[in-house]
Design a protein around this motif. Structure first.
Motif, PDB file in Angstrom:
ATOM      1  N   LEU A 118      82.460   4.538  39.891  1.00  0.00           N
ATOM      2  CA  LEU A 118      82.547   5.938  39.478  1.00  0.00           C
ATOM      3  C   LEU A 118      81.602   6.799  40.313  1.00  0.00           C
ATOM      4  O   LEU A 118      80.387   6.583  40.326  1.00  0.00           O
ATOM      5  N   SER A 119      82.154   7.784  41.012  1.00  0.00           N
ATOM      6  CA  SER A 119      81.364   8.672  41.863  1.00  0.00           C
ATOM      7  C   SER A 119      81.328  10.078  41.273  1.00  0.00           C
ATOM      8  O   SER A 119      82.044  10.390  40.310  1.00  0.00           O
ATOM      9  N   ILE A 120      80.515  10.930  41.872  1.00  0.00           N
ATOM     10  CA  ILE A 120      80.397  12.308  41.389  1.00  0.00           C
ATOM     11  C   ILE A 120      81.728  13.041  41.545  1.00  0.00           C
ATOM     12  O   ILE A 120      82.138  13.814  40.672  1.00  0.00           O
ATOM     13  N   GLY A 121      82.407  12.801  42.660  1.00  0.00           N
ATOM     14  CA  GLY A 121      83.697  13.450  42.876  1.00  0.00           C
ATOM     15  C   GLY A 121      84.722  13.078  41.816  1.00  0.00           C
ATOM     16  O   GLY A 121      85.489  13.927  41.351  1.00  0.00           O
ATOM     17  N   THR A 159      81.070  22.997  37.992  1.00  0.00           N
ATOM     18  CA  THR A 159      80.150  24.094  37.679  1.00  0.00           C
ATOM     19  C   THR A 159      79.595  23.958  36.273  1.00  0.00           C
ATOM     20  O   THR A 159      78.437  24.309  36.018  1.00  0.00           O
ATOM     21  N   TRP A 160      80.392  23.449  35.336  1.00  0.00           N
ATOM     22  CA  TRP A 160      79.867  23.209  33.987  1.00  0.00           C
ATOM     23  C   TRP A 160      78.754  22.172  34.014  1.00  0.00           C
ATOM     24  O   TRP A 160      77.770  22.285  33.280  1.00  0.00           O
ATOM     25  N   TYR A 161      78.908  21.149  34.858  1.00  0.00           N
ATOM     26  CA  TYR A 161      77.839  20.158  35.007  1.00  0.00           C
ATOM     27  C   TYR A 161      76.570  20.807  35.555  1.00  0.00           C
ATOM     28  O   TYR A 161      75.453  20.528  35.094  1.00  0.00           O
ATOM     29  N   LEU A 162      76.728  21.665  36.571  1.00  0.00           N
ATOM     30  CA  LEU A 162      75.571  22.352  37.142  1.00  0.00           C
ATOM     31  C   LEU A 162      74.883  23.220  36.101  1.00  0.00           C
ATOM     32  O   LEU A 162      73.646  23.236  36.002  1.00  0.00           O
ATOM     33  N   LEU A 163      75.667  23.929  35.309  1.00  0.00           N
ATOM     34  CA  LEU A 163      75.107  24.769  34.256  1.00  0.00           C
ATOM     35  C   LEU A 163      74.404  23.929  33.199  1.00  0.00           C
ATOM     36  O   LEU A 163      73.322  24.297  32.704  1.00  0.00           O
ATOM     37  N   SER A 192      72.837  27.527  25.932  1.00  0.00           N
ATOM     38  CA  SER A 192      73.536  27.247  27.183  1.00  0.00           C
ATOM     39  C   SER A 192      73.831  25.762  27.347  1.00  0.00           C
ATOM     40  O   SER A 192      74.908  25.385  27.827  1.00  0.00           O
ATOM     41  N   THR A 193      72.903  24.921  26.928  1.00  0.00           N
ATOM     42  CA  THR A 193      73.124  23.469  27.017  1.00  0.00           C
ATOM     43  C   THR A 193      74.269  23.030  26.108  1.00  0.00           C
ATOM     44  O   THR A 193      75.130  22.240  26.518  1.00  0.00           O
ATOM     45  N   LEU A 194      74.306  23.560  24.883  1.00  0.00           N
ATOM     46  CA  LEU A 194      75.356  23.173  23.942  1.00  0.00           C
ATOM     47  C   LEU A 194      76.733  23.651  24.396  1.00  0.00           C
ATOM     48  O   LEU A 194      77.720  22.900  24.319  1.00  0.00           O
ATOM     49  N   VAL A 195      76.800  24.887  24.886  1.00  0.00           N
ATOM     50  CA  VAL A 195      78.097  25.425  25.316  1.00  0.00           C
ATOM     51  C   VAL A 195      78.629  24.644  26.526  1.00  0.00           C
ATOM     52  O   VAL A 195      79.803  24.260  26.576  1.00  0.00           O
ATOM     53  N   SER A 196      77.765  24.413  27.511  1.00  0.00           N
ATOM     54  CA  SER A 196      78.209  23.684  28.708  1.00  0.00           C
ATOM     55  C   SER A 196      78.555  22.235  28.376  1.00  0.00           C
ATOM     56  O   SER A 196      79.539  21.687  28.902  1.00  0.00           O
ATOM     57  N   ALA A 197      77.781  21.608  27.488  1.00  0.00           N
ATOM     58  CA  ALA A 197      78.094  20.236  27.081  1.00  0.00           C
ATOM     59  C   ALA A 197      79.434  20.180  26.348  1.00  0.00           C
ATOM     60  O   ALA A 197      80.227  19.239  26.540  1.00  0.00           O
ATOM     61  N   THR A 219      69.817  29.857  38.541  1.00  0.00           N
ATOM     62  CA  THR A 219      70.904  28.886  38.706  1.00  0.00           C
ATOM     63  C   THR A 219      71.866  28.941  37.527  1.00  0.00           C
ATOM     64  O   THR A 219      73.091  28.879  37.707  1.00  0.00           O
ATOM     65  N   CYS A 220      71.329  29.080  36.313  1.00  0.00           N
ATOM     66  CA  CYS A 220      72.184  29.189  35.130  1.00  0.00           C
ATOM     67  C   CYS A 220      73.058  30.442  35.201  1.00  0.00           C
ATOM     68  O   CYS A 220      74.265  30.390  34.899  1.00  0.00           O
ATOM     69  N   PHE A 221      72.467  31.548  35.589  1.00  0.00           N
ATOM     70  CA  PHE A 221      73.239  32.791  35.686  1.00  0.00           C
ATOM     71  C   PHE A 221      74.347  32.673  36.732  1.00  0.00           C
ATOM     72  O   PHE A 221      75.517  33.010  36.481  1.00  0.00           O
TER      73      PHE A 221
END
Length: 372
Positions: free
Chosen positions: A156-159, A170-174, A210-215, A321-323
């Motif tokens: 399993l890779s990031i891609g 982008t959700w992972y980055l957030l 922000s953590t809960l929404v992105s998760a 970065t979050c913004f």
């Protein structure tokens, strides 16, 4: 004829050496190990040059991360390029490559801990930007090398993890940057005096939301919530909601004397001074009288006269970065919708063409029956 045969056959020893040369397989992830070696070496050298008389234990432990990674990565590079001991032990193929994989996984965890220690609130990374950036670069280099190994070994890779949709990456980055905001704000809350924790509390609240929404949206992409579809209007509304929150958050935290106004913090903030945070605080200022050097002048100054003392932290980069990640979710959602619209149009056009062909075939059959 004999001379020609000898020239063609050649020396058996020479042929054996040429065969070994052809069979040599160099580690294809050498570039990642090179990045790890360079960044960790600069990190170690920068930390060793820091002059400190306090917290020697933290200073020594911070150096260990860099020197250990440098020795490991440079050893891998030297053994790989020189092919020394390759017959006895090959790092890239040992145990079907699992030795290298587990080692790289440990390296990633190693630098997660290292970044947490060196870039914590008022950490040693804020004494010099080389320390700050090389700590993060070493972590990124470790992740990059592990991802290269995962891709080569069909693990399993990031891609593969983030390629399910246009917005998942982008959700992972957030999510990760929100975790940094949450953890750093908690550390800042602990660091500041109780009467000066307002914006730190706001940072904790924003990090949680922000953590809960992105998760949540990451889980949606993996079908943990089958009733919610990715790419819909709810996902777009969530991104707009986060954009508004992070606009306010960046404005509050990065304002003058805010907890994320700078990366390195203020001078007294670096010294972990809480002097100016106490209530009813005054400072006695003494100076030599310019007219009479034997006479000392004294003046009592209220602590509110001095600017707020804030230590260095990750909050500045993490908040921005979050913004930007929230904004990028919107852009990626729009791009995904455009692709879906184009695909739907193409499908409708293909269906129309197929229908026309079927109608033509039907007319031909009817004509054939009429002729009979």
């Amino acid at each position: 004829m004999s001379a020609e045969g000898d020239a063609k056959d050649g020396n058996p020893q020479q042929q054996s050496e040429e065969a070994k040369e052809k069979l040599r397989e160099y580690n294809p992830r050498w570039r990642g190990y090179l990045y790890m070696a360079l960044s960790s070496l600069i990190n170690f050298a920068s930390i060793s040059n820091v002059q400190t008389e306090t917290e020697r234990a933290s200073w020594v432990s911070s150096m260990v991360f860099g020197i250990a990674t440098f020795l490991f990565s440079i050893t891998v590079l030297v053994l790989d390029r020189s092919q020394w001991f390759v017959d006895a032990f090959n790092f890239s193929t040992a145990w079907k490559g699992k030795v290298e994989g587990y080692t790289l996984l440990f390296s990633v965890v190693w630098w997660v801990v290292a970044v947490g220690i060196t870039t914590q609130v008022n950490g040693i990374a804020y004494r010099a930007f080389n320390i700050y950036f090389t700590s993060w670069l070493s972590l990124v280099a470790s992740i990059y090398t592990l991802n290269k190994w995962s891709s080569a070994k069909d693990v399993l890779s990031i891609g593969e993890m983030t390629g399910l949709s246009a917005t998942l990456k982008t959700w992972y980055l957030l999510f990760l940057s929100s975790l940094v905001v949450l953890g750093t704000s908690c550390d800042m809350y602990r660091y500041l005096y109780k009467a000066d924790r307002g914006d730190a509390s706001y940072g904790v609240a924003m990090g949680v939301v922000s953590t809960l929404v992105s998760a949540f949206w990451i889980f949606v992409h993996y079908d943990f919530f089958p009733r919610v579809e990715e790419g819909g209007w709810l996902e777009l509304s969530s991104s707009f909601f986060l954009i508004l929150l992070w606009i306010v958050s960046v404005a509050v935290m990065t304002q003058d004397q805010g907890i994320a106004a700078t990366v390195t913090g203020t001078q007294l903030g670096q010294e972990k001074s809480r002097l100016f945070n106490f209530e009813n605080c005054t400072v006695l200022v003494t100076a030599t009288d310019p007219d009479d050097e034997t006479k000392m002048l004294e003046e009592v100054v209220d602590c509110d006269f001095f600017p707020r003392q804030i230590p260095g932290s990750n909050l500045y980069f993490a908040a921005w970065t979050c913004f930007l990640a929230s904004v990028n979710v919107t852009f990626r959602w729009k791009a995904a919708q455009a692709i879906q619209f184009a695909q739907a149009q193409q499908k409708r056009e293909q269906d129309r063409v197929n229908q026309l062909e079927n109608d033509d075939d039907g007319d031909d059959d009817d004509d054939a029956l009429d002729d009979v």
